[in-house]
Design a protein around this motif. Sequence first.
Motif, PDB file in Angstrom:
ATOM      1  N   GLY A  12       0.658  -1.073   0.019  1.00 31.98           N
ATOM      2  CA  GLY A  12       0.619  -0.105  -0.200  1.00 31.98           C
ATOM      3  C   GLY A  12       0.541   1.134   0.347  1.00 31.98           C
ATOM      4  N   GLU A  13       2.058   1.271  -0.351  1.00 35.16           N
ATOM      5  CA  GLU A  13       3.154   2.166  -0.642  1.00 35.16           C
ATOM      6  C   GLU A  13       2.976   3.163  -2.043  1.00 35.16           C
ATOM      7  OE1 GLU A  13       7.123   0.951   0.610  1.00 35.16           O
ATOM      8  OE2 GLU A  13       6.232  -0.535   2.080  1.00 35.16           O
ATOM      9  N   ILE A  14       2.593   2.352  -2.727  1.00 35.01           N
ATOM     10  CA  ILE A  14       2.520   3.158  -3.681  1.00 35.01           C
ATOM     11  C   ILE A  14       0.873   2.319  -4.811  1.00 35.01           C
ATOM     12  CG2 ILE A  14       2.871   2.547  -6.232  1.00 35.01           C
ATOM     13  CD1 ILE A  14       5.920   2.395  -5.554  1.00 35.01           C
ATOM     14  N   PRO A  15      -0.181   3.581  -5.297  1.00 34.97           N
ATOM     15  CA  PRO A  15      -1.261   3.506  -5.224  1.00 34.97           C
ATOM     16  C   PRO A  15      -1.292   2.590  -6.814  1.00 34.97           C
ATOM     17  CG  PRO A  15      -1.031   5.608  -5.616  1.00 34.97           C
ATOM     18  CD  PRO A  15       0.558   5.216  -5.326  1.00 34.97           C
ATOM     19  N   SER A  16      -2.369   1.533  -6.242  1.00 35.01           N
ATOM     20  CA  SER A  16      -2.589   0.512  -7.868  1.00 35.01           C
ATOM     21  C   SER A  16      -4.069   0.697  -8.125  1.00 35.01           C
ATOM     22  CB  SER A  16      -2.568  -0.770  -7.708  1.00 35.01           C
ATOM     23  OG  SER A  16      -2.838  -1.347  -6.530  1.00 35.01           O
ATOM     24  N   TYR A  17      -4.643   0.361  -9.422  1.00 34.21           N
ATOM     25  CA  TYR A  17      -6.063  -0.098 -10.072  1.00 34.21           C
ATOM     26  C   TYR A  17      -5.574  -1.659  -9.317  1.00 34.21           C
ATOM     27  CZ  TYR A  17      -5.695   4.364 -11.809  1.00 34.21           C
ATOM     28  OH  TYR A  17      -5.675   5.913 -11.510  1.00 34.21           O
ATOM     29  N   LYS A  18      -6.232  -2.276  -8.331  1.00 36.02           N
ATOM     30  CA  LYS A  18      -6.505  -3.283  -7.497  1.00 36.02           C
ATOM     31  C   LYS A  18      -7.386  -4.251  -8.751  1.00 36.02           C
ATOM     32  CE  LYS A  18      -5.320  -3.672  -3.568  1.00 36.02           C
ATOM     33  NZ  LYS A  18      -5.582  -4.076  -2.384  1.00 36.02           N
ATOM     34  N   ILE A  19      -7.505  -5.197  -8.841  1.00 42.73           N
ATOM     35  CA  ILE A  19      -8.453  -6.085  -9.462  1.00 42.73           C
ATOM     36  C   ILE A  19      -9.050  -7.375  -8.428  1.00 42.73           C
ATOM     37  CG2 ILE A  19      -9.192  -7.804 -11.102  1.00 42.73           C
ATOM     38  CD1 ILE A  19      -9.070  -4.720 -12.153  1.00 42.73           C
ATOM     39  N   ALA A  54      -3.918  -8.924  -7.985  1.00 44.16           N
ATOM     40  CA  ALA A  54      -4.179  -8.554  -9.880  1.00 44.16           C
ATOM     41  C   ALA A  54      -4.222  -6.819  -9.768  1.00 44.16           C
ATOM     42  CB  ALA A  54      -4.870  -9.564  -9.934  1.00 44.16           C
ATOM     43  N   ILE A  55      -3.378  -6.684 -10.199  1.00 41.80           N
ATOM     44  CA  ILE A  55      -3.986  -4.958 -10.703  1.00 41.80           C
ATOM     45  C   ILE A  55      -3.593  -4.955 -12.604  1.00 41.80           C
ATOM     46  CG2 ILE A  55      -2.764  -4.154  -8.511  1.00 41.80           C
ATOM     47  CD1 ILE A  55       0.392  -3.192 -10.046  1.00 41.80           C
ATOM     48  N   LEU A  56      -4.080  -3.778 -12.196  1.00 48.15           N
ATOM     49  CA  LEU A  56      -4.284  -2.794 -13.945  1.00 48.15           C
ATOM     50  C   LEU A  56      -2.599  -2.416 -14.220  1.00 48.15           C
ATOM     51  CD1 LEU A  56      -7.250  -0.855 -14.414  1.00 48.15           C
ATOM     52  CD2 LEU A  56      -7.249  -3.109 -15.701  1.00 48.15           C
ATOM     53  N   ASP A  57      -2.071  -3.227 -14.983  1.00 44.33           N
ATOM     54  CA  ASP A  57      -0.751  -2.564 -15.446  1.00 44.33           C
ATOM     55  C   ASP A  57      -0.445  -0.927 -15.831  1.00 44.33           C
ATOM     56  OD1 ASP A  57       1.693  -2.016 -16.833  1.00 44.33           O
ATOM     57  OD2 ASP A  57       1.990  -3.806 -17.956  1.00 44.33           O
ATOM     58  N   VAL A  86      -3.894  -6.885 -17.332  1.00 46.10           N
ATOM     59  CA  VAL A  86      -3.322  -6.942 -15.782  1.00 46.10           C
ATOM     60  C   VAL A  86      -2.564  -7.417 -15.565  1.00 46.10           C
ATOM     61  CG1 VAL A  86      -4.311  -8.551 -13.722  1.00 46.10           C
ATOM     62  CG2 VAL A  86      -5.950  -6.899 -15.518  1.00 46.10           C
ATOM     63  N   LEU A  87      -1.677  -7.591 -14.045  1.00 43.11           N
ATOM     64  CA  LEU A  87      -0.461  -8.137 -14.083  1.00 43.11           C
ATOM     65  C   LEU A  87      -1.109  -9.178 -12.411  1.00 43.11           C
ATOM     66  CD1 LEU A  87       2.475  -5.136 -13.445  1.00 43.11           C
ATOM     67  CD2 LEU A  87       1.471  -6.815 -15.561  1.00 43.11           C
ATOM     68  N   VAL A  88      -0.547 -10.351 -12.213  1.00 38.14           N
ATOM     69  CA  VAL A  88      -0.466 -11.182 -11.591  1.00 38.14           C
ATOM     70  C   VAL A  88       0.470 -11.342 -11.017  1.00 38.14           C
ATOM     71  CG1 VAL A  88      -1.421 -12.950 -10.645  1.00 38.14           C
ATOM     72  CG2 VAL A  88      -3.185 -12.364 -12.443  1.00 38.14           C
ATOM     73  N   ILE A  89       0.384 -10.720  -9.558  1.00 34.45           N
ATOM     74  CA  ILE A  89       1.748 -11.182  -8.590  1.00 34.45           C
ATOM     75  C   ILE A  89       1.645 -11.502  -6.905  1.00 34.45           C
ATOM     76  CG2 ILE A  89       3.482  -9.105  -8.108  1.00 34.45           C
ATOM     77  CD1 ILE A  89       1.457  -7.131  -9.465  1.00 34.45           C
ATOM     78  N   PRO A  90       2.490 -12.666  -7.156  1.00 37.50           N
ATOM     79  CA  PRO A  90       2.671 -13.404  -6.133  1.00 37.50           C
ATOM     80  C   PRO A  90       3.078 -12.236  -5.029  1.00 37.50           C
ATOM     81  CG  PRO A  90       4.396 -13.649  -6.789  1.00 37.50           C
ATOM     82  CD  PRO A  90       3.466 -13.613  -7.678  1.00 37.50           C
ATOM     83  N   LYS A  91       2.736 -12.199  -3.590  1.00 35.59           N
ATOM     84  CA  LYS A  91       3.533 -11.590  -2.793  1.00 35.59           C
ATOM     85  C   LYS A  91       4.887 -12.098  -2.348  1.00 35.59           C
ATOM     86  CE  LYS A  91      -1.333  -9.974  -0.976  1.00 35.59           C
ATOM     87  NZ  LYS A  91      -2.019  -9.464  -0.224  1.00 35.59           N
ATOM     88  N   GLU A 141     -10.568   6.140 -16.272  1.00 31.72           N
ATOM     89  CA  GLU A 141     -10.800   5.389 -17.137  1.00 31.72           C
ATOM     90  C   GLU A 141      -9.684   4.300 -16.963  1.00 31.72           C
ATOM     91  OE1 GLU A 141     -10.616   3.555 -22.099  1.00 31.72           O
ATOM     92  OE2 GLU A 141      -9.357   5.545 -21.678  1.00 31.72           O
ATOM     93  N   MET A 142      -8.931   4.730 -16.490  1.00 30.35           N
ATOM     94  CA  MET A 142      -8.189   2.857 -15.223  1.00 30.35           C
ATOM     95  C   MET A 142      -9.423   2.571 -13.897  1.00 30.35           C
ATOM     96  SD  MET A 142      -5.096   2.242 -16.468  1.00 30.35           S
ATOM     97  CE  MET A 142      -4.467   1.759 -15.642  1.00 30.35           C
ATOM     98  N   THR A 143      -9.430   3.332 -13.680  1.00 30.07           N
ATOM     99  CA  THR A 143     -10.996   3.346 -12.679  1.00 30.07           C
ATOM    100  C   THR A 143     -11.675   2.619 -13.325  1.00 30.07           C
ATOM    101  OG1 THR A 143      -9.822   5.041 -11.430  1.00 30.07           O
ATOM    102  CG2 THR A 143     -11.776   3.522 -10.514  1.00 30.07           C
ATOM    103  N   GLU A 144     -12.354   2.838 -14.187  1.00 32.68           N
ATOM    104  CA  GLU A 144     -13.869   2.141 -15.039  1.00 32.68           C
ATOM    105  C   GLU A 144     -13.357   0.586 -15.703  1.00 32.68           C
ATOM    106  OE1 GLU A 144     -16.140   3.301 -19.125  1.00 32.68           O
ATOM    107  OE2 GLU A 144     -15.270   5.112 -18.380  1.00 32.68           O
ATOM    108  N   ILE A 145     -12.760   1.040 -15.854  1.00 35.40           N
ATOM    109  CA  ILE A 145     -12.002  -0.894 -16.407  1.00 35.40           C
ATOM    110  C   ILE A 145     -11.721  -1.353 -15.708  1.00 35.40           C
ATOM    111  CG2 ILE A 145      -9.763  -1.794 -17.544  1.00 35.40           C
ATOM    112  CD1 ILE A 145      -9.278   0.241 -19.335  1.00 35.40           C
ATOM    113  N   ALA A 146     -10.853  -0.909 -14.253  1.00 37.98           N
ATOM    114  CA  ALA A 146     -11.016  -2.236 -13.140  1.00 37.98           C
ATOM    115  C   ALA A 146     -12.213  -2.236 -12.691  1.00 37.98           C
ATOM    116  CB  ALA A 146      -9.950  -1.476 -12.098  1.00 37.98           C
ATOM    117  N   THR A 147     -13.127  -1.377 -11.835  1.00 38.70           N
ATOM    118  CA  THR A 147     -14.405  -1.986 -11.693  1.00 38.70           C
ATOM    119  C   THR A 147     -15.211  -2.708 -12.701  1.00 38.70           C
ATOM    120  OG1 THR A 147     -14.668   0.245 -10.932  1.00 38.70           O
ATOM    121  CG2 THR A 147     -16.809  -0.447 -11.546  1.00 38.70           C
TER     122      THR A 147
END
Length: 130
Positions: free
Chosen positions: A11-18, A26-29, A38-43, A118-124
């Motif tokens: 949570g140190e950098i914002p993202s468009y979380k899926i 999973a976040i929008l690239d 979308v990027l899918v990332i292991p923690k 638009e990123m927010t709309e796509i994520a939603t």
Amino acid sequence: MSSIFTKIINGEIPSYKIAEDENFIAILDAFPLVKGHVLVIPKKEVDKIFDLDKETYLGLMNFAYEIAPAIEKAIPCLRVGIAVIGLEVPHVHVHLVPMNTMNDINFSQPKIKVSPEEMTEIATKIKSSL
């Protein structure tokens, strides 16, 4: 030093979380090839995909398996492509890319610009298709 993905996970950098669970996110690239990339990332911060333990690797693929159909429902495309590519971030990540042509998953092409709105709309849209 933490990767940019670890900073996003923390949570140190914002993202468009899926989507997110205890092991994956999973976040929008931020620099997409196409809308809905979308990027899918292991923690777990590991540099190379085949250095993941088998359980995390299979979990990553299972998490991506759940996200891809939601992308396909939300973004007009013929299919969702998958790629493990990139040397710029030393943290495993899988790209899920909505495809209508082979060029849509060509990583040498220029990235597109998408407004924050638009990123927010796509994520939603993708989240609502999960």
